[in-house]
Design a protein around this motif. Structure first.
Motif, PDB file in Angstrom:
ATOM      1  N   SER A 209      -0.164  -3.156  13.609  1.00 43.32           N
ATOM      2  CA  SER A 209      -0.220  -2.404  12.351  1.00 43.32           C
ATOM      3  C   SER A 209       0.245  -3.268  11.182  1.00 43.32           C
ATOM      4  N   VAL A 210       1.315  -4.037  11.413  1.00 47.63           N
ATOM      5  CA  VAL A 210       1.820  -4.931  10.365  1.00 47.63           C
ATOM      6  C   VAL A 210       0.754  -5.950   9.985  1.00 47.63           C
ATOM      7  N   ASP A 211       0.090  -6.516  10.993  1.00 43.34           N
ATOM      8  CA  ASP A 211      -0.937  -7.529  10.711  1.00 43.34           C
ATOM      9  C   ASP A 211      -2.107  -6.922   9.948  1.00 43.34           C
ATOM     10  N   ASP A 212      -2.468  -5.670  10.281  1.00 41.84           N
ATOM     11  CA  ASP A 212      -3.541  -4.986   9.536  1.00 41.84           C
ATOM     12  C   ASP A 212      -3.149  -4.831   8.071  1.00 41.84           C
ATOM     13  N   ILE A 213      -1.887  -4.468   7.839  1.00 41.30           N
ATOM     14  CA  ILE A 213      -1.390  -4.316   6.470  1.00 41.30           C
ATOM     15  C   ILE A 213      -1.441  -5.650   5.727  1.00 41.30           C
ATOM     16  N   LEU A 214      -1.077  -6.732   6.428  1.00 39.09           N
ATOM     17  CA  LEU A 214      -1.039  -8.052   5.795  1.00 39.09           C
ATOM     18  C   LEU A 214      -2.424  -8.560   5.403  1.00 39.09           C
ATOM     19  N   GLN A 215      -3.456  -8.008   5.980  1.00 35.08           N
ATOM     20  CA  GLN A 215      -4.817  -8.440   5.644  1.00 35.08           C
ATOM     21  C   GLN A 215      -5.315  -7.806   4.348  1.00 35.08           C
TER      22      GLN A 215
ATOM     23  N   PRO B  86       0.823  -1.209   0.000  1.00 36.01           N
ATOM     24  CA  PRO B  86       0.000   0.000   0.000  1.00 36.01           C
ATOM     25  C   PRO B  86       0.858   1.260   0.000  1.00 36.01           C
ATOM     26  N   SER B  87       0.400   2.268  -0.721  1.00 41.85           N
ATOM     27  CA  SER B  87       1.158   3.518  -0.826  1.00 41.85           C
ATOM     28  C   SER B  87       1.258   4.198   0.532  1.00 41.85           C
ATOM     29  N   GLN B  88       2.226   5.109   0.642  1.00 43.07           N
ATOM     30  CA  GLN B  88       2.478   5.790   1.907  1.00 43.07           C
ATOM     31  C   GLN B  88       1.298   6.644   2.355  1.00 43.07           C
ATOM     32  N   SER B  89       0.398   6.956   1.412  1.00 48.65           N
ATOM     33  CA  SER B  89      -0.756   7.778   1.777  1.00 48.65           C
ATOM     34  C   SER B  89      -1.903   6.955   2.368  1.00 48.65           C
ATOM     35  N   HIS B  90      -1.785   5.649   2.286  1.00 42.60           N
ATOM     36  CA  HIS B  90      -2.824   4.776   2.844  1.00 42.60           C
ATOM     37  C   HIS B  90      -2.839   4.933   4.367  1.00 42.60           C
ATOM     38  N   PRO B  91      -4.031   5.052   4.970  1.00 35.53           N
ATOM     39  CA  PRO B  91      -4.125   5.240   6.440  1.00 35.53           C
ATOM     40  C   PRO B  91      -3.349   4.191   7.237  1.00 35.53           C
ATOM     41  N   LEU B  92      -3.433   2.922   6.815  1.00 35.97           N
ATOM     42  CA  LEU B  92      -2.725   1.866   7.545  1.00 35.97           C
ATOM     43  C   LEU B  92      -1.213   2.012   7.380  1.00 35.97           C
ATOM     44  N   ALA B  93      -0.793   2.433   6.194  1.00 32.72           N
ATOM     45  CA  ALA B  93       0.638   2.639   5.958  1.00 32.72           C
ATOM     46  C   ALA B  93       1.154   3.813   6.776  1.00 32.72           C
ATOM     47  N   LEU B  94       0.347   4.853   6.879  1.00 32.48           N
ATOM     48  CA  LEU B  94       0.725   6.016   7.685  1.00 32.48           C
ATOM     49  C   LEU B  94       0.854   5.637   9.149  1.00 32.48           C
ATOM     50  N   ASN B  95      -0.092   4.825   9.630  1.00 35.40           N
ATOM     51  CA  ASN B  95      -0.057   4.381  11.026  1.00 35.40           C
ATOM     52  C   ASN B  95       1.165   3.514  11.291  1.00 35.40           C
ATOM     53  N   LEU B  96       1.489   2.651  10.332  1.00 35.22           N
ATOM     54  CA  LEU B  96       2.664   1.785  10.463  1.00 35.22           C
ATOM     55  C   LEU B  96       3.948   2.613  10.519  1.00 35.22           C
ATOM     56  N   GLU B  97       4.027   3.601   9.638  1.00 33.73           N
ATOM     57  CA  GLU B  97       5.213   4.451   9.609  1.00 33.73           C
ATOM     58  C   GLU B  97       5.351   5.236  10.913  1.00 33.73           C
ATOM     59  N   GLU B  98       4.233   5.672  11.461  1.00 39.01           N
ATOM     60  CA  GLU B  98       4.253   6.410  12.728  1.00 39.01           C
ATOM     61  C   GLU B  98       4.778   5.543  13.865  1.00 39.01           C
ATOM     62  N   GLU B  99       4.341   4.282  13.906  1.00 39.76           N
ATOM     63  CA  GLU B  99       4.799   3.365  14.948  1.00 39.76           C
ATOM     64  C   GLU B  99       6.297   3.068  14.801  1.00 39.76           C
ATOM     65  N   ILE B 100       6.754   2.948  13.572  1.00 39.76           N
ATOM     66  CA  ILE B 100       8.176   2.684  13.335  1.00 39.76           C
ATOM     67  C   ILE B 100       9.023   3.867  13.806  1.00 39.76           C
ATOM     68  N   ILE B 101       8.564   5.079  13.521  1.00 36.14           N
ATOM     69  CA  ILE B 101       9.288   6.283  13.956  1.00 36.14           C
ATOM     70  C   ILE B 101       9.367   6.331  15.480  1.00 36.14           C
ATOM     71  N   LYS B 102       8.249   6.023  16.156  1.00 38.55           N
ATOM     72  CA  LYS B 102       8.228   6.018  17.619  1.00 38.55           C
ATOM     73  C   LYS B 102       9.253   5.032  18.178  1.00 38.55           C
TER      74      LYS B 102
END
Length: 303
Positions: A69-75, A21-37
């Protein structure tokens, strides 16, 4: 793992790579936020001399959210198609191998927490009873020996994690492909968090700070109390308990000022037990999330 011919394009050189999913996807944004944290947490933890249980729990909490978040992306169907497309690069073998090794070390870490907590309970019970000087001395020494032995096991686990992290570099398929690098980030962060937990549980008794412990030795030899050692502000709950117990180790008479040492050790052990309880609960939640993510990956690969 073998892949059916239908899962791989007939002419992959002329087909545009399927992407996550592109970086603009809500789940991708959430995943990126968690990684930054978590990357911020890892950076902070590596620069801190002594992580507290609260810091460890914060890291585990963020890691659980990351796996969720990763599991949400995998679905997502798009993610599943992308991962199947990349299967011909043998990424699956690498991911599944590393994930099972991380689960093994996570399981060992759970055992270390559980065994330490039981040892702390037994020692607290013995200190409260104070069933004779020799008995108390034996209990304290036995506990310290078990902590030293456990620290050796911890060092082996940390060594295995460092070896995994070392291999996770330019030769990793996960780092070579932009669509898979996110999986590599998650594993690298997991390694760092597990290292932090194990370091938190290791005893300062194995490698005491020379200047401080020399002072303790001299004061104990004179029958005095090194109060400043127990009140040190640069140690966590585990180190604090170890220090209090070493102040008791070698004492053959528990009376007068020694009673104060016993009470202080009891207080430190109680704090250590509460801390381990918190870390253990957070680790259990994260462990379950790791298993769920592995199951999701297996479902995609074997579909």
């Amino acid at each position: 793992m073998a892949v059916s011919s239908s899962a791989i394009p007939e002419n992959p050189h002329h087909v545009r790579s399927m992407s996550m999913p592109s970086q603009s996807h809500p789940l991708a944004l959430n995943l990126e936020e968690e990684i930054i944290k978590l990357k911020t947490w890892v950076s902070f933890s590596s620069s801190t001399s002594s992580l507290t249980a609260e810091m460890i729990c914060n890291g585990l909490g963020h890691l659980k959210c990351l796996y969720d978040s990763v599991d949400d992306i995998l679905q997502l169907p798009l993610s599943q198609q992308a991962l199947v497309y990349h299967q011909h690069q043998k990424w699956a073998e690498e991911v599944l191998d590393k994930s099972v090794r991380l689960l093994d070390i996570c399981g060992t870490t759970r055992d270390i927490l559980s065994q330490t907590k039981e040892s702390v309970k037994d020692l607290r019970s013995a200190l409260r009873r104070r069933g004779g000087d020799l008995c108390l001395e034996s209990k304290v020494r036995s506990y310290i020996c078990s902590r030293k032995k456990m620290t050796k096991d911890i060092c082996k686990c940390i060594g295995a994690l460092k070896q995994m992290d070392k291999k996770h570099g330019s030769t990793s398929l996960l780092d070579q492909d932009p669509d898979l690098s996110i999986v590599g980030d998650v594993m690298s962060i997991t390694i760092s968090v597990l290292q932090a937990i194990l370091s938190f549980m290791s005893t300062s008794a194995q490698k005491p700070k020379p200047r401080k412990w020399l002072l303790v030795s001299k004061l104990m030899h004179k029958g005095q109390v090194a109060c400043e050692e127990d009140d040190a502000s640069d140690v966590n709950e585990v180190e604090s308990a170890d220090t209090a117990l070493f102040a008791l180790s070698g004492q053959t008479r528990i009376k007068g000022i020694e009673i104060e040492k016993v009470n202080k050790a009891l207080k430190r052990l109680e704090g250590m037990e509460i801390s381990i309880d918190g870390v253990e609960a957070q680790l259990e939640c994260m462990f379950r999330c790791m298993i769920q993510t592995r199951v999701s990956l297996l479902n995609i690969i074997t579909h």
